[in-house]
Scaffold this active site. Structure first.
Site, short mmCIF file in Angstrom:
data_model
loop_
_atom_site.label_atom_id
_atom_site.label_comp_id
_atom_site.label_asym_id
_atom_site.label_seq_id
_atom_site.Cartn_x
_atom_site.Cartn_y
_atom_site.Cartn_z
N LYS A 199 0.81 -1.22 0.00
CA LYS A 199 0.00 0.00 0.00
C LYS A 199 0.83 1.27 0.00
CE LYS A 199 -4.33 -1.89 1.30
NZ LYS A 199 -5.56 -1.88 2.05
N LYS A 211 -8.74 -9.43 -10.08
CA LYS A 211 -9.78 -9.67 -9.08
C LYS A 211 -10.94 -8.70 -9.26
CE LYS A 211 -8.97 -7.45 -4.67
NZ LYS A 211 -9.98 -7.40 -3.65
N LYS A 217 -14.03 -2.97 -6.54
CA LYS A 217 -14.83 -1.74 -6.68
C LYS A 217 -14.06 -0.69 -7.46
CE LYS A 217 -13.26 0.35 -2.40
NZ LYS A 217 -12.46 -0.81 -1.96
P1 ADP Z 1 -12.04 -4.04 -3.22
O1 ADP Z 1 -11.00 -4.91 -3.87
O2 ADP Z 1 -13.31 -4.00 -4.00
O3 ADP Z 1 -11.49 -2.67 -2.91
P2 ADP Z 1 -11.77 -4.50 -0.40
O4 ADP Z 1 -10.28 -4.52 -0.50
O5 ADP Z 1 -12.41 -3.33 0.23
O6 ADP Z 1 -12.40 -4.74 -1.85
O7 ADP Z 1 -12.18 -5.84 0.34
C1 ADP Z 1 -13.14 -5.97 1.34
C2 ADP Z 1 -13.27 -7.46 1.68
O8 ADP Z 1 -13.80 -8.20 0.57
C3 ADP Z 1 -11.96 -8.14 2.05
O9 ADP Z 1 -12.22 -9.06 3.10
C4 ADP Z 1 -11.55 -8.86 0.78
O10 ADP Z 1 -10.79 -10.02 1.06
C5 ADP Z 1 -12.90 -9.22 0.16
N1 ADP Z 1 -12.82 -9.18 -1.32
C6 ADP Z 1 -12.73 -8.08 -2.09
N2 ADP Z 1 -12.70 -8.40 -3.40
C7 ADP Z 1 -12.78 -9.74 -3.45
C8 ADP Z 1 -12.79 -10.69 -4.53
N3 ADP Z 1 -12.75 -10.29 -5.80
N4 ADP Z 1 -12.89 -12.00 -4.23
C9 ADP Z 1 -12.95 -12.41 -2.95
N5 ADP Z 1 -12.94 -11.57 -1.88
C10 ADP Z 1 -12.85 -10.26 -2.12
#
Ligand code: ADP
Ligand code: TRP
Length: 348
Positions: free
Chosen positions: A128, A211, A214
């Site tokens: 990060k 992956k 958002k």
């Molecule tokens: P993003 O990647 O959309 O910013 P976050 O990092 O805020 O999502 O993740 C919030 C939670 O959701 C975490 O526990 C993360 O492991 C899970 N998560 C986010 N994206 C995925 C994904 N594509 N597949 C599985 N788990 C996910």
């Protein structure tokens, strides 16, 4: 048995968040009575305080720049999403960190125990902070210490998290061990991570190697919790695939990331396995598979969306849920917080 987990309140919840994190929490909450009874037998029936704690890590979210109104909205969105997904605020303790100052207080005490060398090894910080390490906030560096406080405050035994959080859990155990040793007191329980075996990693619908997130600029890459039925269907039909039919076993999905992702989503949603899904659709093309997947997604997400939108019309009711959870959390955290202050000779 104490189950505890946290999630950062970020806007725009999608299928990845649900299948990768939230659904596991709901499962743990629902299986808790049976698991606790089992653990209780081996434990002379001392399972009276078996409980699940789920919280929104809004104090962690200060490491991401966000305006005031957006942050307030994000916390309510995530609270509503958790309740809509099946977290029951009467059975589990649901709250946001900022409503429970004990998290920030214990984090400060643990800053005396955590070592800079330990934090320097955290890969999430390195990821990060990127190249500009000197420009990263101190909050980002000590993020894992606050996470340790979140966990140790409640004597959590089981912490459901994704693979990426394993290192932070190990750090929490190191901090707990050193604190217990340094102050000659058995104050903190060592927590164990619970990482789902079939660790659902949901990939983008436009690129099976990225992956679902958002932050992907294309809305077609993800299924949002707020998407209407027809939007879900359209996104599934437009999802990238290959021209091959579905194979007979999951082995045949190797080297086909998009196909693998869609089969994986179907398997996870239907509580099945990729092998079973392949057996069912073997030889059929995506023209047949996609409508079935779309239907399954629509049926699963519709009740959650409806409940979410209903909850989002009443801020006061959501805030009341968080207030109630915070009161329970504060009471549960107090004995440990008091013991930590006392062990250090800090009189309050
Ligand atoms: P993003 O990647 O959309 O910013 P976050 O990092 O805020 O999502 O993740 C919030 C939670 O959701 C975490 O526990 C993360 O492991 C899970 N998560 C986010 N994206 C995925 C994904 N594509 N597949 C599985 N788990 C996910
Ligand atoms: N760092 C976790 C994540 O990014 C969220 C989190 C904060 C957490 N405190 C926690 C998870 C305590 C488990 C326990 O996903």
């Amino acid at each position: 048995m104490r189950v505890l987990s946290g999630i950062q309140p970020t806007g725009n919840l999608h299928l990845g968040n649900y299948l990768g994190a939230i659904r596991n929490w709901v499962k743990m909450q629902d299986e808790m009575p049976a698991m606790a009874a089992q653990a209780g037998m081996a434990n002379n029936g001392k399972n009276a305080d078996s409980q699940c704690f789920f919280f929104l890590a809004d104090m962690h979210s200060i490491t991401v720049h966000e305006g005031r109104e957006q942050r307030i909205r994000n916390v309510r969105d995530m609270a509503a999403a958790l309740v809509a997904s099946g977290i029951d605020p009467d059975r589990s303790v649901l709250f946001n960190q900022a409503r429970v100052p004990a998290h920030a207080e214990l984090a400060w005490l643990l800053n005396g125990t955590a070592r800079i060398g330990w934090l320097n090894r955290m890969t999430q910080f390195k990821d990060k902070a990127g190249k500009d390490r000197e420009g990263a906030s101190v909050g980002l560096f000590v993020y894992p210490v606050l996470q340790a406080a979140d966990i140790l405050l409640y004597q959590a035994t089981h912490v459901p998290v994704g693979e990426d959080q394993k290192q932070h859990l190990e750090l929490s155990r190191d901090i707990a061990t050193k604190f217990n040793t340094d102050f000659g007191a058995d104050i903190f329980t060592l927590p164990a991570p619970i990482i789902p075996k079939e660790s659902a990693r949901i990939m983008s619908l436009r690129d099976g190697t990225a992956k679902m997130s958002k932050s992907d600029p294309s809305d077609l890459s993800r299924i949002n919790l707020t998407d209407e039925d027809d939007a879900i269907m359209t996104k599934v039909k437009k999802a990238k695939t290959d021209p091959e039919p579905l194979p007979e076993t999951a082995e045949g999905l190797a080297g086909r990331p998009e196909a693998n992702n869609l089969v994986g989503i179907y398997a996870t949603l239907s509580n099945s396995t990729p092998d079973t899904v392949c057996a069912e659709f073997a030889g059929k093309g995506f023209g047949a598979f996609k409508p079935a997947l779309g239907e399954l997604l629509v049926e699963t997400l519709r009740p959650m969306r409806q409940r979410f939108l209903e909850l989002r019309t009443d801020d006061a009711a959501l805030d009341a849920i968080l207030d109630k959870g915070a009161a329970k959390a504060t009471a549960a955290a107090e004995p440990t917080l008091r013991a930590a202050y006392d062990a250090m000779g800090l009189m309050r």
